[in-house]
Motif scaffolding. Sequence first.
Motif, short mmCIF file in Angstrom:
data_model
loop_
_atom_site.label_atom_id
_atom_site.label_comp_id
_atom_site.label_asym_id
_atom_site.label_seq_id
_atom_site.Cartn_x
_atom_site.Cartn_y
_atom_site.Cartn_z
N TYR A 271 2.39 -1.41 5.68
CA TYR A 271 1.78 -2.50 6.42
C TYR A 271 2.64 -2.83 7.62
O TYR A 271 3.88 -2.72 7.57
N LYS A 272 1.99 -3.27 8.68
CA LYS A 272 2.68 -3.70 9.89
C LYS A 272 2.49 -5.20 10.05
O LYS A 272 1.38 -5.72 9.86
N GLN A 273 3.56 -5.90 10.35
CA GLN A 273 3.47 -7.35 10.58
C GLN A 273 4.01 -7.66 11.97
O GLN A 273 5.22 -7.77 12.16
N PRO A 274 3.13 -7.81 12.95
CA PRO A 274 3.61 -8.19 14.29
C PRO A 274 4.07 -9.65 14.30
O PRO A 274 3.96 -10.36 13.30
N SER A 275 4.55 -10.08 15.44
CA SER A 275 5.10 -11.44 15.54
C SER A 275 4.05 -12.51 15.26
O SER A 275 4.38 -13.64 14.89
N SER A 276 2.80 -12.18 15.41
CA SER A 276 1.73 -13.14 15.14
C SER A 276 1.58 -13.44 13.64
O SER A 276 0.94 -14.42 13.26
N GLY A 277 2.16 -12.60 12.80
CA GLY A 277 2.24 -12.93 11.38
C GLY A 277 1.27 -12.21 10.46
O GLY A 277 1.55 -12.13 9.26
N GLU A 278 0.17 -11.71 10.95
CA GLU A 278 -0.77 -11.08 10.02
C GLU A 278 -0.23 -9.73 9.54
O GLU A 278 0.57 -9.10 10.20
N MET A 279 -0.66 -9.35 8.37
CA MET A 279 -0.25 -8.07 7.78
C MET A 279 -1.37 -7.07 8.01
O MET A 279 -2.49 -7.26 7.56
N ILE A 280 -1.05 -6.00 8.69
CA ILE A 280 -2.06 -5.01 9.06
C ILE A 280 -1.86 -3.75 8.23
O ILE A 280 -0.78 -3.14 8.27
N PHE A 281 -2.89 -3.36 7.51
CA PHE A 281 -2.83 -2.14 6.70
C PHE A 281 -2.78 -0.93 7.63
O PHE A 281 -3.58 -0.80 8.55
N LEU A 282 -1.83 -0.02 7.38
CA LEU A 282 -1.67 1.16 8.23
C LEU A 282 -2.13 2.44 7.55
O LEU A 282 -2.90 3.22 8.11
N ILE A 283 -1.60 2.67 6.34
CA ILE A 283 -1.81 3.98 5.75
C ILE A 283 -1.61 3.91 4.24
O ILE A 283 -0.84 3.06 3.75
N TYR A 284 -2.29 4.78 3.52
CA TYR A 284 -2.22 4.82 2.06
C TYR A 284 -2.03 6.25 1.58
O TYR A 284 -2.63 7.19 2.12
N GLN A 285 -1.19 6.39 0.53
CA GLN A 285 -0.98 7.69 -0.11
C GLN A 285 -1.09 7.53 -1.61
O GLN A 285 -0.37 6.73 -2.20
N GLY A 286 -1.98 8.26 -2.23
CA GLY A 286 -2.09 8.25 -3.68
C GLY A 286 -1.14 9.26 -4.29
O GLY A 286 -0.84 10.30 -3.69
N SER A 287 -0.68 8.98 -5.50
CA SER A 287 0.32 9.85 -6.12
C SER A 287 -0.22 11.23 -6.42
O SER A 287 0.55 12.19 -6.52
N TYR A 288 -1.52 11.37 -6.55
CA TYR A 288 -2.10 12.67 -6.84
C TYR A 288 -2.64 13.38 -5.60
O TYR A 288 -3.16 14.49 -5.70
N ASP A 289 -2.50 12.71 -4.47
CA ASP A 289 -3.00 13.35 -3.23
C ASP A 289 -2.14 14.57 -2.91
O ASP A 289 -0.90 14.49 -2.95
N GLN A 290 -2.80 15.65 -2.60
CA GLN A 290 -2.08 16.90 -2.35
C GLN A 290 -1.47 16.94 -0.95
O GLN A 290 -0.44 17.58 -0.73
N GLN A 291 -2.13 16.28 -0.02
CA GLN A 291 -1.64 16.33 1.35
C GLN A 291 -1.08 14.98 1.77
O GLN A 291 -1.49 13.93 1.27
N ASN A 292 -0.18 15.02 2.72
CA ASN A 292 0.37 13.78 3.28
C ASN A 292 -0.71 13.05 4.06
O ASN A 292 -1.47 13.66 4.81
N ALA A 293 -0.75 11.74 3.90
CA ALA A 293 -1.74 10.94 4.60
C ALA A 293 -1.40 10.84 6.08
O ALA A 293 -0.23 10.78 6.46
N THR A 294 -2.46 10.84 6.90
CA THR A 294 -2.28 10.63 8.34
C THR A 294 -3.38 9.69 8.83
O THR A 294 -4.51 9.74 8.35
#
Lengths: 117, 114
Positions: free
Chosen positions: A37-60
Amino acid sequence: AQKITQTQPGMFVQEKEAVTLDCTYDTSDPSYGLFWYKQPSSGEMIFLIYQGSYDQQNATEGRYSLNFQKARKSANLVISASQLGDSAMYFCAMREGQGYNTDKLIFGTGTRLQVFP
Amino acid sequence: EAGVTQFPSHSVIEKGQTVTLRCDPISGHDNLYWYRRVMGKEIKFLLHFVKESKQDESGMPNNRFLAERTGGTYSTLKVQPAELEDSGVYFCASSSDRFPYEQYFGPGTRLTVT
């Protein structure tokens, strides 16, 4: 106990360069998910990326990629071609297991990234 | 589509007073979570609602904290009486049934107890 460790309290990167933010995790559950997650100075939490433990490839996701090394229990975030707007706090988080009972997230302490011209 | 909203954005109260924080999740999201970040520490889970039911409240620090989600829409988190150590940023997040792990966060409420 489940834990997320972010060892870099602060990072600097020059505009247009790539930067890696470190994250290691600890869990005994074979099923888990990793988030950034990214939190800019404005304070909100922005979801960036997710990786599951069984995912074969790296998330992009666009300029974001997750360097998932399961054996090392690391899930580093790579931001390519940094922009001034990338300056923010970045949190690594983990979800364990599946289903409603285990959708709570465990967070690291965060890394403050500053991008300079 | 409106995101998760929280009210107020800031609250300054004296020790012993009561404060109520409100969270409006994304419309249609059954899952609602409360987290908080105490100064300098990591963000910690407080509790999880599925519609109006408390699914997991293992992170609630003590009985001075009361969370409700009447009707399964917005949620309130009441702190009564507030203590100095309750100061921090309280985040709310919501997720859908279909993608329960994609939690969308609100901007947080910064609570200062003096």
